[in-house]
Write an enzyme that holds these catalytic residues in place. Sequence first.
Site, PDB file in Angstrom:
ATOM      1  N   LYS A 120       0.824  -1.210   0.000  1.00 51.62           N
ATOM      2  CA  LYS A 120       0.000   0.000   0.000  1.00 51.62           C
ATOM      3  C   LYS A 120       0.857   1.257   0.000  1.00 51.62           C
ATOM      4  CE  LYS A 120      -2.249   1.408   3.688  1.00 51.62           C
ATOM      5  NZ  LYS A 120      -3.230   1.497   4.790  1.00 51.62           N
ATOM      6  N   ASP A 138      -6.763   1.499   0.782  1.00 58.44           N
ATOM      7  CA  ASP A 138      -6.862   1.590   2.244  1.00 58.44           C
ATOM      8  C   ASP A 138      -8.303   1.278   2.637  1.00 58.44           C
ATOM      9  OD1 ASP A 138      -8.278   3.813   1.437  1.00 58.44           O
ATOM     10  OD2 ASP A 138      -7.236   5.224   2.742  1.00 58.44           O
TER      11      ASP A 138
END
Length: 215
Positions: A120, A138
């Site tokens: 991420k 997210d």
Amino acid sequence: MNKSKREAIFKRFQEANPDPTTELHYGNRFQLLIAVILSAQATDRSVNQATAALFRQVRTPQAMLELGEAGLKRHIRTIGLYNSKASNIIATCRILAERHGGRVPGEREALEALPGVGRKTANVILNTAFGEPTIAVDTHIFRVANRTGIAPGKTVLQVEKKLLKVVPEPYLRNAHHWLILHGRYTCTARRPRCPGCLIHDLCEYRHKSEPVERP
């Protein structure tokens, strides 16, 4: 959700916000990397408050190493998991200084080899710092993708791969920021603000409330 709906959704996002970007404050790629590492399980606002003084003092990996782990902790102690984050940041700075000439690498493999940097975080850096059409999924993006029907998936990786496949190419570079901002301020977790939503008529959420009638 069909292709034309997705096209219309991202067209509206673009019209409303042509140049979206992260809400993290930073002055260069290195500071962005540090801010993103700190933002794990923390709000952008709390990170910005903690880094305001830190980034006036530290602009390079070498400067961070000179500050040291104890010095860094004094700046970031208001952020959750600050002890482990400080340790990771110092280790990352050492690698940047020794292996990358003090620069943030623009390759996924090199980024994910840095302590405290996972997929991420690497996606955020590749997108925001290097302009690559990546999407860092997210909690906000995961929720929006599933709730609206844009790109349903059971895991973060499934949602990421589907978004990369179904988001129309002209919108891919900015999709990351539009979806985060939509999840943060409109399609919120507990009480989504459906009545004033930009994409209310296109969203496929079954439990959405009615839009506000305008004269």
